[in-house]
Design a protein around this motif. Structure first.
Motif, PDB file in Angstrom:
ATOM      1  N   MET A   1     -57.242 -41.008   1.079  1.00 48.08           N
ATOM      2  CA  MET A   1     -56.175 -40.617   2.003  1.00 48.08           C
ATOM      3  C   MET A   1     -56.733 -39.722   3.101  1.00 48.08           C
ATOM      4  O   MET A   1     -57.410 -38.739   2.824  1.00 48.08           O
ATOM      5  CB  MET A   1     -55.068 -39.878   1.245  1.00 48.08           C
ATOM      6  N   SER A   2     -56.456 -40.058   4.344  1.00 48.57           N
ATOM      7  CA  SER A   2     -56.900 -39.216   5.462  1.00 48.57           C
ATOM      8  C   SER A   2     -55.921 -38.067   5.662  1.00 48.57           C
ATOM      9  O   SER A   2     -54.740 -38.159   5.312  1.00 48.57           O
ATOM     10  CB  SER A   2     -56.999 -40.045   6.739  1.00 48.57           C
ATOM     11  N   ILE A   3     -56.419 -36.976   6.226  1.00 43.73           N
ATOM     12  CA  ILE A   3     -55.595 -35.801   6.526  1.00 43.73           C
ATOM     13  C   ILE A   3     -55.770 -35.464   7.999  1.00 43.73           C
ATOM     14  O   ILE A   3     -56.898 -35.367   8.489  1.00 43.73           O
ATOM     15  CB  ILE A   3     -56.015 -34.590   5.674  1.00 43.73           C
ATOM     16  N   ASP A   4     -54.640 -35.301   8.698  1.00 45.62           N
ATOM     17  CA  ASP A   4     -54.679 -34.865  10.092  1.00 45.62           C
ATOM     18  C   ASP A   4     -53.910 -33.562  10.229  1.00 45.62           C
ATOM     19  O   ASP A   4     -52.767 -33.447   9.780  1.00 45.62           O
ATOM     20  CB  ASP A   4     -54.070 -35.927  11.006  1.00 45.62           C
ATOM     21  N   ILE A   5     -54.560 -32.592  10.843  1.00 47.62           N
ATOM     22  CA  ILE A   5     -53.946 -31.289  11.130  1.00 47.62           C
ATOM     23  C   ILE A   5     -53.656 -31.265  12.623  1.00 47.62           C
ATOM     24  O   ILE A   5     -54.562 -31.396  13.448  1.00 47.62           O
ATOM     25  CB  ILE A   5     -54.906 -30.134  10.763  1.00 47.62           C
ATOM     26  N   LYS A   6     -52.387 -31.115  12.991  1.00 48.83           N
ATOM     27  CA  LYS A   6     -51.977 -31.196  14.391  1.00 48.83           C
ATOM     28  C   LYS A   6     -51.391 -29.858  14.857  1.00 48.83           C
ATOM     29  O   LYS A   6     -50.271 -29.491  14.512  1.00 48.83           O
ATOM     30  CB  LYS A   6     -50.913 -32.285  14.571  1.00 48.83           C
ATOM     31  N   GLY A   7     -52.169 -29.109  15.606  1.00 48.94           N
ATOM     32  CA  GLY A   7     -51.676 -27.870  16.223  1.00 48.94           C
ATOM     33  C   GLY A   7     -51.110 -26.869  15.229  1.00 48.94           C
ATOM     34  O   GLY A   7     -50.144 -26.171  15.522  1.00 48.94           O
ATOM     35  N   ILE A   8     -51.764 -26.746  14.064  1.00 46.53           N
ATOM     36  CA  ILE A   8     -51.256 -25.869  12.993  1.00 46.53           C
ATOM     37  C   ILE A   8     -51.500 -24.396  13.325  1.00 46.53           C
ATOM     38  O   ILE A   8     -52.614 -23.997  13.687  1.00 46.53           O
ATOM     39  CB  ILE A   8     -51.939 -26.208  11.651  1.00 46.53           C
ATOM     40  N   SER A   9     -50.451 -23.594  13.197  1.00 43.74           N
ATOM     41  CA  SER A   9     -50.547 -22.135  13.303  1.00 43.74           C
ATOM     42  C   SER A   9     -49.734 -21.521  12.177  1.00 43.74           C
ATOM     43  O   SER A   9     -48.767 -22.112  11.694  1.00 43.74           O
ATOM     44  CB  SER A   9     -50.023 -21.631  14.651  1.00 43.74           C
ATOM     45  N   LYS A  10     -50.120 -20.312  11.776  1.00 46.83           N
ATOM     46  CA  LYS A  10     -49.382 -19.593  10.733  1.00 46.83           C
ATOM     47  C   LYS A  10     -49.335 -18.119  11.087  1.00 46.83           C
ATOM     48  O   LYS A  10     -50.379 -17.467  11.248  1.00 46.83           O
ATOM     49  CB  LYS A  10     -50.038 -19.780   9.364  1.00 46.83           C
ATOM     50  N   TRP A  11     -48.095 -17.607  11.210  1.00 46.90           N
ATOM     51  CA  TRP A  11     -47.874 -16.191  11.487  1.00 46.90           C
ATOM     52  C   TRP A  11     -47.397 -15.488  10.222  1.00 46.90           C
ATOM     53  O   TRP A  11     -46.595 -16.029   9.462  1.00 46.90           O
ATOM     54  CB  TRP A  11     -46.798 -16.014  12.558  1.00 46.90           C
ATOM     55  N   TYR A  12     -47.891 -14.265  10.000  1.00 53.52           N
ATOM     56  CA  TYR A  12     -47.339 -13.359   8.996  1.00 53.52           C
ATOM     57  C   TYR A  12     -46.900 -12.105   9.752  1.00 53.52           C
ATOM     58  O   TYR A  12     -47.731 -11.238  10.053  1.00 53.52           O
ATOM     59  CB  TYR A  12     -48.376 -13.009   7.923  1.00 53.52           C
ATOM     60  N   GLY A  13     -45.617 -12.047  10.096  1.00 52.02           N
ATOM     61  CA  GLY A  13     -45.165 -10.952  10.952  1.00 52.02           C
ATOM     62  C   GLY A  13     -45.846 -11.066  12.303  1.00 52.02           C
ATOM     63  O   GLY A  13     -45.793 -12.096  12.967  1.00 52.02           O
ATOM     64  N   GLY A  14     -46.538 -10.002  12.694  1.00 54.65           N
ATOM     65  CA  GLY A  14     -47.241 -10.017  13.973  1.00 54.65           C
ATOM     66  C   GLY A  14     -48.673 -10.485  13.885  1.00 54.65           C
ATOM     67  O   GLY A  14     -49.387 -10.482  14.894  1.00 54.65           O
ATOM     68  N   PHE A  15     -49.105 -10.916  12.693  1.00 54.67           N
ATOM     69  CA  PHE A  15     -50.502 -11.339  12.505  1.00 54.67           C
ATOM     70  C   PHE A  15     -50.596 -12.856  12.463  1.00 54.67           C
ATOM     71  O   PHE A  15     -49.895 -13.516  11.693  1.00 54.67           O
ATOM     72  CB  PHE A  15     -51.059 -10.754  11.208  1.00 54.67           C
ATOM     73  N   LYS A  16     -51.462 -13.418  13.294  1.00 60.02           N
ATOM     74  CA  LYS A  16     -51.652 -14.862  13.337  1.00 60.02           C
ATOM     75  C   LYS A  16     -52.864 -15.242  12.490  1.00 60.02           C
ATOM     76  O   LYS A  16     -54.008 -15.085  12.904  1.00 60.02           O
ATOM     77  CB  LYS A  16     -51.840 -15.336  14.780  1.00 60.02           C
ATOM     78  N   ALA A  17     -52.612 -15.739  11.274  1.00 60.69           N
ATOM     79  CA  ALA A  17     -53.686 -16.049  10.331  1.00 60.69           C
ATOM     80  C   ALA A  17     -54.400 -17.345  10.681  1.00 60.69           C
ATOM     81  O   ALA A  17     -55.605 -17.483  10.455  1.00 60.69           O
ATOM     82  CB  ALA A  17     -53.123 -16.134   8.911  1.00 60.69           C
ATOM     83  N   VAL A  18     -53.658 -18.320  11.218  1.00 61.76           N
ATOM     84  CA  VAL A  18     -54.229 -19.600  11.643  1.00 61.76           C
ATOM     85  C   VAL A  18     -53.710 -19.877  13.047  1.00 61.76           C
ATOM     86  O   VAL A  18     -52.512 -19.777  13.307  1.00 61.76           O
ATOM     87  CB  VAL A  18     -53.837 -20.741  10.677  1.00 61.76           C
TER      88      VAL A  18
END
Length: 366
Positions: A1-18
């Motif tokens: 199975m292929s995996i595509d990540i499209k413009g992924i971001s992750k915020w924790y409050g004011g901190f952008k982890a990804v």
């Protein structure tokens, strides 16, 4: 199975982890997410698994949007760093657990479960442990059982979070070679997180180097090691020397050493840094014919390490001694000792415009 990540971001409050990551992970490939603590690699892995929801972007499996699918619907096997085995269950029951909790209509028969567990135990070379408990096994054995348990449900994707981080160095070395052989046999699309550069280089088909929530570089192990795209990748993947100088009209000057940097043709007295690995430096004594070229320095220390010899050379263009690595045969032919004046001639390397605000800069192969 292929995996595509499209413009992924992750915020924790004011901190952008990804931070706005795009990746394509082909079917059957073993990919390492490599980076220091806090680089976002585990957060990205957990979003692929469905254990975390992205703040922005999408996760696609075989081209189908899986972003909001529950973890149980993704066909993913997950192996944690600390095994997470059930201490009160035998090894057999631990491996069978994922099958036993399936809905009745999907659950294999007891005979099918037994056959699958026995096959997996043979696959991880621990068939004799079936009736033992996790506390009766070594750390390396428990990690292999955790992997067998993740494979029991026949996942389309296998995710491993620092799978060998809790083990001692010798066991880690043995297990990563074993994992490489196992992957060649089962060909499940696999993503594993590690901060160990050697582990990633030895095991992975492809490496994604992460820093501050972003992808610094992705490529084969040879590509990211031989052609680092940024100063961060150079620094993170093995030892490197940093020489400080100036750029003028496409030439980088480091004392008596000059390196071509044609994409900086218009540069006027810009600060420059050359990144050169210890084994990418040729050494000559100042008494030889090319004594007028190269970087002048004085040998401060000589250390034998197995089949290699390391020199520490003090030069004006580097705040720390330049590290040089030679074979024993080259060292003997050179005949160098502490206190000798030498010239250093980089055979490979990369010139960057120095920028104190950002590690990722444009570069040119020297």
């Amino acid at each position: 199975m292929s995996i595509d990540i499209k413009g992924i971001s992750k915020w924790y409050g004011g901190f952008k982890a990804v931070d706005d990551i795009d990746l394509h992970l082909p079917t059957g490939q073993l990919t390492a997410l490599l980076g220091p603590s806090g680089s976002g690699k585990t957060t990205l892995l957990r979003m692929i698994a469905g254990l975390e929801q992205p703040s922005e972007g999408a996760v696609l499996f075989n081209g189908q949007d899986a972003t909001h699918l529950h973890v149980s619907e993704r066909g993913v096997g997950f192996v944690f760093q600390h095994y997470a085995l059930f201490k009160h269950m035998t090894v057999f029951d631990n491996i069978a657990f994922g099958l036993a909790v399936k809905p009745r209509r999907e659950r294999p028969s007891k005979q099918e479960v037994r056959e699958r567990v026995e096959h997996l135990l043979d696959l991880v070379q621990l068939g004799w442990t079936a009736e033992r408990y996790p506390t009766q096994l070594s750390g390396g054995q428990r990690q292999r059982i955790a992997l067998a348990r993740a494979l029991a449900t026949e996942p389309s994707v296998l995710l491993l979070d620092e799978p060998f981080g809790a083990l001692d160095a010798q066991v880690r070395t043995e297990l990563r070679r074993w994992l490489r052989r196992l992957h060649e046999e089962i060909h499940v699309t696999t993503v594993f997180v590690t901060h160990d550069q050697e582990e990633a280089m030895e095991v992975a088909d492809r490496i994604v180097v992460m820093n501050r929530g972003r992808v610094e570089q992705e490529g084969t192990p040879d590509e990211v090691y031989d052609r680092p795209a940024t100063p961060f990748v150079y620094n993170f993947l093995g030892q490197v020397n940093r020489l400080h100088g100036r750029l003028n009209n496409g030439r980088a000057h480091f004392g008596d050493l000059t390196l071509a940097a044609p994409e900086y043709e218009g540069a006027q007295d810009e600060p420059a840094v050359a990144y050169v690995r210890p084994h990418e430096i040729r050494v000559t004594l100042e008494t030889t014919a090319d004594a007028e070229t190269g970087l002048a320095g004085t040998v401060q220390d000589v250390t034998s390490v197995g089949a290699r010899v390391r020199l520490e050379v003090a030069v004006a263009q580097c705040s720390e001694p330049v590290q040089v690595e030679l074979s024993r045969a080259k060292f003997r032919r050179l005949g160098v000792a502490r206190g000798d004046r030498v010239r250093l001639h980089p055979t490979e390397g990369r010139v960057f415009v120095e920028d104190t605000d950002r590690d990722s800069l444009s570069a040119h192969a020297a």
